[in-house]
Design a protein around this motif. Sequence first.
Motif, PDB file in Angstrom:
ATOM      1  N   ASN A  48      17.758  19.675   2.495  1.00 35.09           N
ATOM      2  CA  ASN A  48      17.726  18.569   3.443  1.00 35.09           C
ATOM      3  C   ASN A  48      17.719  19.130   4.852  1.00 35.09           C
ATOM      4  OD1 ASN A  48      18.170  16.399   5.087  1.00 35.09           O
ATOM      5  ND2 ASN A  48      19.733  15.471   3.789  1.00 35.09           N
ATOM      6  N   GLY A  49      16.617  18.973   5.539  1.00 35.28           N
ATOM      7  CA  GLY A  49      16.518  19.445   6.904  1.00 35.28           C
ATOM      8  C   GLY A  49      16.379  18.292   7.855  1.00 35.28           C
ATOM      9  N   SER A  50      17.260  17.309   7.765  1.00 35.33           N
ATOM     10  CA  SER A  50      17.112  16.060   8.502  1.00 35.33           C
ATOM     11  C   SER A  50      17.173  16.249  10.009  1.00 35.33           C
ATOM     12  CB  SER A  50      18.192  15.068   8.054  1.00 35.33           C
ATOM     13  OG  SER A  50      19.472  15.623   8.218  1.00 35.33           O
ATOM     14  N   ASP A  51      17.536  17.452  10.450  1.00 35.05           N
ATOM     15  CA  ASP A  51      17.573  17.694  11.888  1.00 35.05           C
ATOM     16  C   ASP A  51      16.209  18.170  12.395  1.00 35.05           C
ATOM     17  OD1 ASP A  51      17.597  20.064  10.553  1.00 35.05           O
ATOM     18  OD2 ASP A  51      19.097  21.040  11.838  1.00 35.05           O
ATOM     19  N   GLY A  52      15.160  18.006  11.575  1.00 35.75           N
ATOM     20  CA  GLY A  52      13.838  18.479  11.975  1.00 35.75           C
ATOM     21  C   GLY A  52      13.686  19.956  11.708  1.00 35.75           C
ATOM     22  N   ILE A 101       9.505  15.619   2.095  1.00 35.10           N
ATOM     23  CA  ILE A 101       8.571  15.923   3.180  1.00 35.10           C
ATOM     24  C   ILE A 101       9.048  15.416   4.537  1.00 35.10           C
ATOM     25  CG2 ILE A 101       7.134  13.837   3.034  1.00 35.10           C
ATOM     26  CD1 ILE A 101       4.702  15.811   3.180  1.00 35.10           C
ATOM     27  N   GLU A 102       9.880  14.362   4.554  1.00 31.12           N
ATOM     28  CA  GLU A 102      10.327  13.830   5.845  1.00 31.12           C
ATOM     29  C   GLU A 102      11.465  14.649   6.442  1.00 31.12           C
ATOM     30  OE1 GLU A 102      11.910   9.912   5.849  1.00 31.12           O
ATOM     31  OE2 GLU A 102      13.234  10.244   4.139  1.00 31.12           O
ATOM     32  N   ASP A 103      12.013  15.600   5.688  1.00 30.53           N
ATOM     33  CA  ASP A 103      13.136  16.393   6.181  1.00 30.53           C
ATOM     34  C   ASP A 103      12.703  17.637   6.937  1.00 30.53           C
ATOM     35  OD1 ASP A 103      15.002  14.638   5.188  1.00 30.53           O
ATOM     36  OD2 ASP A 103      15.245  15.678   3.284  1.00 30.53           O
ATOM     37  N   TYR A 104      11.414  17.937   6.912  1.00 33.83           N
ATOM     38  CA  TYR A 104      10.937  19.152   7.568  1.00 33.83           C
ATOM     39  C   TYR A 104       9.684  18.882   8.387  1.00 33.83           C
ATOM     40  CZ  TYR A 104      14.141  22.268   5.153  1.00 33.83           C
ATOM     41  OH  TYR A 104      15.271  22.899   4.723  1.00 33.83           O
ATOM     42  N   GLU A 105       9.539  19.626   9.460  1.00 30.21           N
ATOM     43  CA  GLU A 105       8.297  19.623  10.225  1.00 30.21           C
ATOM     44  C   GLU A 105       7.346  20.613   9.565  1.00 30.21           C
ATOM     45  OE1 GLU A 105       9.186  20.511  14.263  1.00 30.21           O
ATOM     46  OE2 GLU A 105      10.370  18.689  14.587  1.00 30.21           O
ATOM     47  N   LEU A 106       6.140  20.150   9.253  1.00 32.85           N
ATOM     48  CA  LEU A 106       5.195  21.000   8.531  1.00 32.85           C
ATOM     49  C   LEU A 106       3.947  21.287   9.361  1.00 32.85           C
ATOM     50  CD1 LEU A 106       5.438  19.340   4.995  1.00 32.85           C
ATOM     51  CD2 LEU A 106       6.609  21.382   5.813  1.00 32.85           C
ATOM     52  N   ASN A 107       4.120  21.361  10.674  1.00 30.33           N
ATOM     53  CA  ASN A 107       2.957  21.615  11.535  1.00 30.33           C
ATOM     54  C   ASN A 107       2.702  23.101  11.763  1.00 30.33           C
ATOM     55  OD1 ASN A 107       5.143  22.150  13.116  1.00 30.33           O
ATOM     56  ND2 ASN A 107       4.650  20.657  14.723  1.00 30.33           N
ATOM     57  N   ASP A 132       5.818   6.190   3.799  1.00 25.32           N
ATOM     58  CA  ASP A 132       6.576   6.181   5.056  1.00 25.32           C
ATOM     59  C   ASP A 132       7.132   7.569   5.367  1.00 25.32           C
ATOM     60  OD1 ASP A 132       6.051   3.499   5.173  1.00 25.32           O
ATOM     61  OD2 ASP A 132       8.028   2.875   4.436  1.00 25.32           O
ATOM     62  N   SER A 133       7.635   8.240   4.340  1.00 21.54           N
ATOM     63  CA  SER A 133       8.254   9.553   4.544  1.00 21.54           C
ATOM     64  C   SER A 133       7.232  10.617   4.931  1.00 21.54           C
ATOM     65  CB  SER A 133       8.997   9.991   3.273  1.00 21.54           C
ATOM     66  OG  SER A 133       8.093  10.123   2.189  1.00 21.54           O
ATOM     67  N   ALA A 134       5.969  10.419   4.525  1.00 25.34           N
ATOM     68  CA  ALA A 134       4.933  11.427   4.777  1.00 25.34           C
ATOM     69  C   ALA A 134       4.018  11.055   5.934  1.00 25.34           C
ATOM     70  CB  ALA A 134       4.099  11.641   3.510  1.00 25.34           C
ATOM     71  N   ALA A 135       4.353   9.989   6.660  1.00 24.84           N
ATOM     72  CA  ALA A 135       3.469   9.507   7.726  1.00 24.84           C
ATOM     73  C   ALA A 135       3.220  10.572   8.794  1.00 24.84           C
ATOM     74  CB  ALA A 135       4.062   8.250   8.360  1.00 24.84           C
ATOM     75  N   GLU A 136       4.263  11.283   9.196  1.00 22.55           N
ATOM     76  CA  GLU A 136       4.118  12.305  10.232  1.00 22.55           C
ATOM     77  C   GLU A 136       3.238  13.454   9.748  1.00 22.55           C
ATOM     78  OE1 GLU A 136       6.993  15.263  12.886  1.00 22.55           O
ATOM     79  OE2 GLU A 136       7.809  13.400  12.052  1.00 22.55           O
ATOM     80  N   PHE A 137       3.424  13.847   8.492  1.00 21.59           N
ATOM     81  CA  PHE A 137       2.587  14.898   7.912  1.00 21.59           C
ATOM     82  C   PHE A 137       1.134  14.439   7.845  1.00 21.59           C
ATOM     83  CE2 PHE A 137       0.932  16.985   3.934  1.00 21.59           C
ATOM     84  CZ  PHE A 137       0.813  18.263   4.474  1.00 21.59           C
ATOM     85  N   GLY A 138       0.924  13.168   7.504  1.00 17.44           N
ATOM     86  CA  GLY A 138      -0.425  12.624   7.455  1.00 17.44           C
ATOM     87  C   GLY A 138      -1.108  12.670   8.809  1.00 17.44           C
ATOM     88  N   GLU A 139      -0.360  12.344   9.864  1.00 21.60           N
ATOM     89  CA  GLU A 139      -0.926  12.389  11.214  1.00 21.60           C
ATOM     90  C   GLU A 139      -1.335  13.814  11.581  1.00 21.60           C
ATOM     91  OE1 GLU A 139       1.850  10.685  13.913  1.00 21.60           O
ATOM     92  OE2 GLU A 139       1.830   8.704  12.961  1.00 21.60           O
ATOM     93  N   TYR A 140      -0.499  14.770  11.190  1.00 19.23           N
ATOM     94  CA  TYR A 140      -0.804  16.178  11.464  1.00 19.23           C
ATOM     95  C   TYR A 140      -2.080  16.604  10.751  1.00 19.23           C
ATOM     96  CZ  TYR A 140      -0.485  21.242  10.623  1.00 19.23           C
ATOM     97  OH  TYR A 140      -0.765  22.580  10.496  1.00 19.23           O
ATOM     98  N   LEU A 141      -2.206  16.224   9.480  1.00 14.48           N
ATOM     99  CA  LEU A 141      -3.403  16.586   8.723  1.00 14.48           C
ATOM    100  C   LEU A 141      -4.654  15.970   9.331  1.00 14.48           C
ATOM    101  CD1 LEU A 141      -2.289  16.190   4.980  1.00 14.48           C
ATOM    102  CD2 LEU A 141      -2.649  18.319   6.222  1.00 14.48           C
TER     103      LEU A 141
END
Length: 706
Positions: A48-52, A101-107, A132-141
């Motif tokens: 759990n990396g909820s702190d980004g 996937i929402e617990d980590y930044e994957l950029n 919802d949890s993967a929305a940020e990853f989707g934007e990056y892709l």
Amino acid sequence: MALDTIDIGVLVAIGIISLTYFTKGKLWSKGTLADPFSSENTNLINSNGSDGSDLVEKLKSSNHKAVVIYGSQTGTAEDYASKFAKEFQSKFKISTLLVDIEDYELNNLNEIPRDVLIFFFMATYGEGEFTDSAAEFGEYLESELSETFDDDDGDESEKLLSNLNYSVFGLGNSTYEFYNEVGNKVNKILSKNGAKLVAPYGQGDDGQGSMDEDYLAWKENCFESLKNSLSLVEHDSTYQPSVSIIPTSGDFDISKVFLGEPDKFYLNENEDSDSLSLGPFDHTHPYLAPVSFSKQLFSKDSNRHCVHAEFDLSKSNLRYSTGDHLALWPSNPDQEVLNFYKAFDLSKEKLEKPFDIKPLDSTTIISFPTPTTMEALVRYHLEITGSVSRQFLKSISIFAPNEESRSKANLLSSNKEEFSNEITSNKLNISDTLLKISNNVAWTKVPFEFLIESIQHIQPRYYSISSSSLSEKKIAHITAVVEEETTAVKNVVGVATNLLLNVEVNQNKLKNEDSLVKPLVTYDLNGPRNKFQDFKLPIHIRRSTFKLPVKPGTPIILVGPGTGVAPMRGFVRERVQQFKNGVKVGKILLFYGCRNSNEDFLYKEEWAEYKNVLGDLFEMVTAFSREDANKKVYVQNRMEEYSSKINEYISEAGYIYVCGDASRMARDVQNTFIKIIIKERKFNEVIATEMIRNFKTNNKYQEDVW
């Protein structure tokens, strides 16, 4: 006939799509791995990396050589990812990290060490959307990695993700138009950026009910590919718990034990405290909302039930927008709980004894509050009513009560056809299956740790809100048909809808012996420590993209048969309130279908009231599939009768909304819209189809389907 602006836009879109199609680059190379993998056997970690947190830094500071990443909406992708991670680590002795996937930044995937394997379990939500949890990853892709696509193969070593070694398992539903869109997109974009697909891309289909079999087939192919291409050494899989149950001491304070409370805020807090009224409320922390009113919507002559329930949000800061979803957190019915106790011989003493759950690794995350009891877990946290998989049966067979049961379990788990005939077709759950196999002998050798790890946890059930946030600011309505089905061996019930039925029956003081309404199952409506008494249920709100046009004057076409009319009712109520407030509203054309006008016509009395307010601005067209024994009429039949008016609404820049069954209705309705465009505008099928597709892209054709 002259082409209008929409027509021209459609033709331009077709041209662009054709140009893109015929100029796309060649297929990408899958490549191979050069670096060896560590074979150290450390404990599986759910991190759990909820702190980004930075995944690359996590991997550099640990000894993990495999990462299983999941993007889940309802918990299914998480469940499969967890199963895969445990089996992969056990089989190949490769230290594995399990990641939400929402617990980590994957950029910075380009910095993942080359000797690390990455497995993505990606669910598709709605119409081809990231969860919802993967929305940020989707934007990056889509915003960054998509821009790096080359027109030709080029030098693979120079591509951004040439370091990445991965595989993908997508989870989707083929009844939706954009089947497994997210899994496909992740695989395509990663490959285009030079990542190496070290095991075949796979996908599961919930629409055909084949998710388990699809997963098993992919997993076997995946393992074989890894053994062949990477020379991984396979070991015998043995059960190794990743958690440990620690009994509490005799003088332990029972007030600190969770007896089914959703989270820590409900254990000892005063219910008027800020934590219980201000939230934030989401999938980790629900609001205990009173059901202020409920009623039956089907007639007394019907052998089916539909519950209208109103949730009072006034004592919280929880709010919704018209078109959103209400998530209901259910518990298990008494009858299934008792059956589970029987299957594993869980005595009252075992059930009530408090215990803590300790992870065998310091970063393992326990997904429910502890310390707790077995009774609390079985009733409030474990999905004991769900279907059982062949993989689960294979895993639990080592704990069979006798050799005969073990042999039977192994036979069923290894034979797809037999398993389907005996278990799946009869919709048997875990308890049913095990008791059938053992001839009602209890499975006393199964460690409770195994059940905690192997049984999916109860997930919220989502319902389209059928009220308007403009007219019902602090009350959210839902409309739910009570699910029940009889197979050759048992009655199968929907967990959440039958809970709502229990609330409605008790709230309206309908005694079973005097009422036609006799629930098939019962629930503990008081809840842990009576926190649910007075008809409270845990809920949260999920935001939806199913929204009315920004401009109230825009015409709308609504298609909602059955309970698909729920959000449509909310839309109509919204327009009624706007009209009362002096706002100029657009025309509404509503197509509604059910079986019979006197049996299951939802909100039958209300529609005339809306008509009285809106006048010619509102028109409702009904279709009854069983009113006439000689002719079944569905919404799409009535739509064809109104083709001219539908075309008129579309020409006036109207929006289309469809809600209900995705497997047949939504497709039939879409095809009907295409037929209408062909007929009214003299277009060919290709242009008409692309026109509807363009409407969807521009959010002018919205679907809320299941």
